[in-house]
Design an enzyme around this catalytic site. Structure first.
Site: not given
Ligand code: FAD
Ligand code: AMP
Length: 482
Positions: A190, A245, A279, A330, A454
């Site tokens: 993904g 896996v 992941a 985000a 351009h």
């Molecule tokens: P979150 O960012 O998860 O924030 C939720 C917050 O709520 C957390 O800080 C948590 O501690 C807090 N919380 C939860 N429960 C409680 C509680 N009971 N009391 C107090 N606090 C609480 N998205 C993009 O758009 N672009 C990207 O390039 C991108 N790259 C990513 C790369 C990685 C490795 C990962 C893991 C995610 C990436 N995402 C990206 C996804 C993005 O991070 C999320 O979609 C986004 O952070 C969601 O925002 P949110 O505010 O809904 O939740």
């Molecule tokens: P995303 O949901 O876009 O972050 O992608 C996660 C990916 O993990 C999906 O494409 C799934 O098909 C893959 N996936 C989930 N479980 C397994 C597994 N057991 N082995 C290999 N791939 C997996």
């Protein structure tokens, strides 16, 4: 006595902090509760995105890209670099510094906008009551006219590969390696798996990506997904599709390796890795968040049920971001945060879910918005396709970064743009031009009649739009499709 607020926001990720700031800007007395603690046990705002998501992953993608450029791609410019070395620990420290700067920034925004940031874990105990427990266990009760849940998501685990935080890690652990693993396994092709796999492949890991599905990037336009698979494979990612896996075994000793079992069409297989990144997706995070008596409904996948305006089944409680349906991105959460805040003041703000842009920050980037060809065919829509390769874009050639293409899809009878799909340099930023155009229901002709600087990468967007109606000047391809 319970402290009183007009709005209490739970979670300070992009959905929560934006909702809180917009509420406060609109004059509502607002608190935002956050439980995230840094290594010094201090509350940090910004959620997954700033701490362990969008920002740190892009910092590592940029560092590793520069390393690869210096190592392999500067000679064509006449720049001779004799010794290029990578200090992984320094790269990670730089990433941490950026995270620190941005999370501190949210704190500053809270105080500038008069949002009360409160450290602690929130629990909704009644439709207008939130109990907050801080890191020392002290409790305080807040009353709120409105509650906005923005509790986000956490990585999903799978039973065959339990995360130990050392050899087997989730996306958070993969941002913390202190040295480049020799053999790196990634489960899941993904967005997150491909971005993190790319970082470590650029730094020299032998990366194997195990993906259960037979299809690569099923959400992406087929033509682009095919291109992306070729490019990433050329970059050294060994992407095994149809590889599910099924088990793993950690080795013994200080430097544990992991043996991973997976099944493919050829039967049972095994591979040995020094590190393994799991992941396989993320799940909404609602653990211990809402007392049953409050009666908030979740869907079958654990997301909080909301309508198009992010209202839950309880009229004064809203939910936004990763904790509700829709893409876990985000910017989608931020816009939902703004919508909910403005609707509290009776404005008619909406989120246009048809135009949420998606980006994979590999190199080149892959970015898309609207419908792809497969979706249009399934919906029986007649459309024209205009595409333009970066290989003949002057600016891309000057930068020695000319892989990929821009592809536009427009309605055959109205010429209205229905989708845009880009694989190429700065695809995320180029795509944004089309997101704006599509918000205004632009036709391909509108883009074609617009003047572009351009030389610029965005000329590829211009030419693709001209190509939709067969007018591209510098080649470009037009296809009619039903
Ligand atoms: P979150 O960012 O998860 O924030 C939720 C917050 O709520 C957390 O800080 C948590 O501690 C807090 N919380 C939860 N429960 C409680 C509680 N009971 N009391 C107090 N606090 C609480 N998205 C993009 O758009 N672009 C990207 O390039 C991108 N790259 C990513 C790369 C990685 C490795 C990962 C893991 C995610 C990436 N995402 C990206 C996804 C993005 O991070 C999320 O979609 C986004 O952070 C969601 O925002 P949110 O505010 O809904 O939740
Ligand atoms: P995303 O949901 O876009 O972050 O992608 C996660 C990916 O993990 C999906 O494409 C799934 O098909 C893959 N996936 C989930 N479980 C397994 C597994 N057991 N082995 C290999 N791939 C997996």
């Amino acid at each position: 006595m319970a402290k009183q607020y007009e709005v209490v926001v739970i979670g300070s990720g992009p959905a929560g902090y934006v909702a809180a700031i917009r509420c406060a800007q609109l004059g509502l007395k607002t608190a935002c509760i956050e439980k995230w603690l840094n290594k010094k046990n201090q509350t940090v705002y910004g959620g997954t995105c700033l701490n362990v998501g969008c920002i740190p992953s892009k910092a590592l993608l940029d560092s590793s890209h520069k390393y690869l450029e210096a190592q392999q791609h500067l000679d064509v410019h006449g720049i001779k670099v004799t010794k290029v070395a990578m200090d992984v620990a320094l790269m990670i420290a730089r990433k941490d510094k950026i995270v620190g700067q941005l999370t501190q920034g949210i704190k500053g925004l809270f105080s500038a906008n008069k949002v009360d940031g409160i450290g602690g874990t929130a629990r909704i105990v009644a439709a207008n009551k939130v109990l907050v427990t801080d890191a020392e266990g002290a409790e305080q009760e807040l009353t709120a006219d409105k509650i906005i849940i923005a509790a986000g998501s956490v990585p999903t685990d799978i039973p065959p590969t339990p995360v130990d935080g050392d050899t087997i890690v989730d996306s958070t652990g993969a941002l913390e390696f202190q040295e480049t693993p020799k053999r790196l396994g990634v489960i899941g092709a993904g967005i997150i798996g491909l971005e993190l796999g790319s970082v470590w492949a650029r730094l020299g890991s032998e990366v194997t990506v195990l993906e259960a599905l037979d299809e690569f990037l099923p959400a992406v336009d087929r033509q682009l997904a095919k291109e992306a698979l070729k490019m990433l494979t050329r970059q050294g990612l060994n992407i095994k599709l149809g590889a599910r896996v099924t088990g793993s075994k950690l080795g013994k000793g200080a430097r544990k390796t992991v043996a991973v079992e997976f099944t493919t069409a050829d039967g049972e297989q095994k591979a040995q890795f020094d590190k393994l990144i799991v992941a396989v997706g993320r799940r909404p995070y609602t653990d211990a968040l809402i007392d049953d008596a409050v009666g908030i409904e979740l869907d079958d996948h654990g997301f909080i049920k909301v309508d198009d305006q992010c209202v839950t089944n309880i009229a004064n409680i809203y939910a936004v971001g990763d904790v509700v349906r829709g893409p876990m991105l985000a910017h989608k959460g931020m816009e939902e945060g703004v919508m909910v805040a403005e609707r509290l003041l009776d404005k008619k703000t909406q989120v246009n879910y048809a135009l949420v842009p998606s980006v994979i920050y590999t190199h080149p980037e892959i970015a898309w918005v609207g419908k792809n060809e497969e979706e249009l065919k399934a919906e029986n829509v007649e459309y024209n396709v205009g595409s333009f390769p970066f290989a003949i874009n002057g600016r891309a050639l000057a930068a020695n970064d000319s892989e990929g293409m821009v592809k536009l899809l427009a309605d055959a009878s109205t010429d209205r743009i229905l989708g845009c799909h880009i694989i190429g340099p700065s695809a995320a930023d180029l795509l944004q031009q089309l997101v704006i155009a599509m918000e205004f229901s632009a036709s391909a002709e509108d883009i074609g009649l617009t003047m572009f600087s351009h030389p610029a990468l965005s000329e590829a967007v211009h030419e693709a739009a001209l190509a939709v109606n067969g007018h591209a000047i510098h080649i470009g391809n037009r296809r009619k499709r039903k």
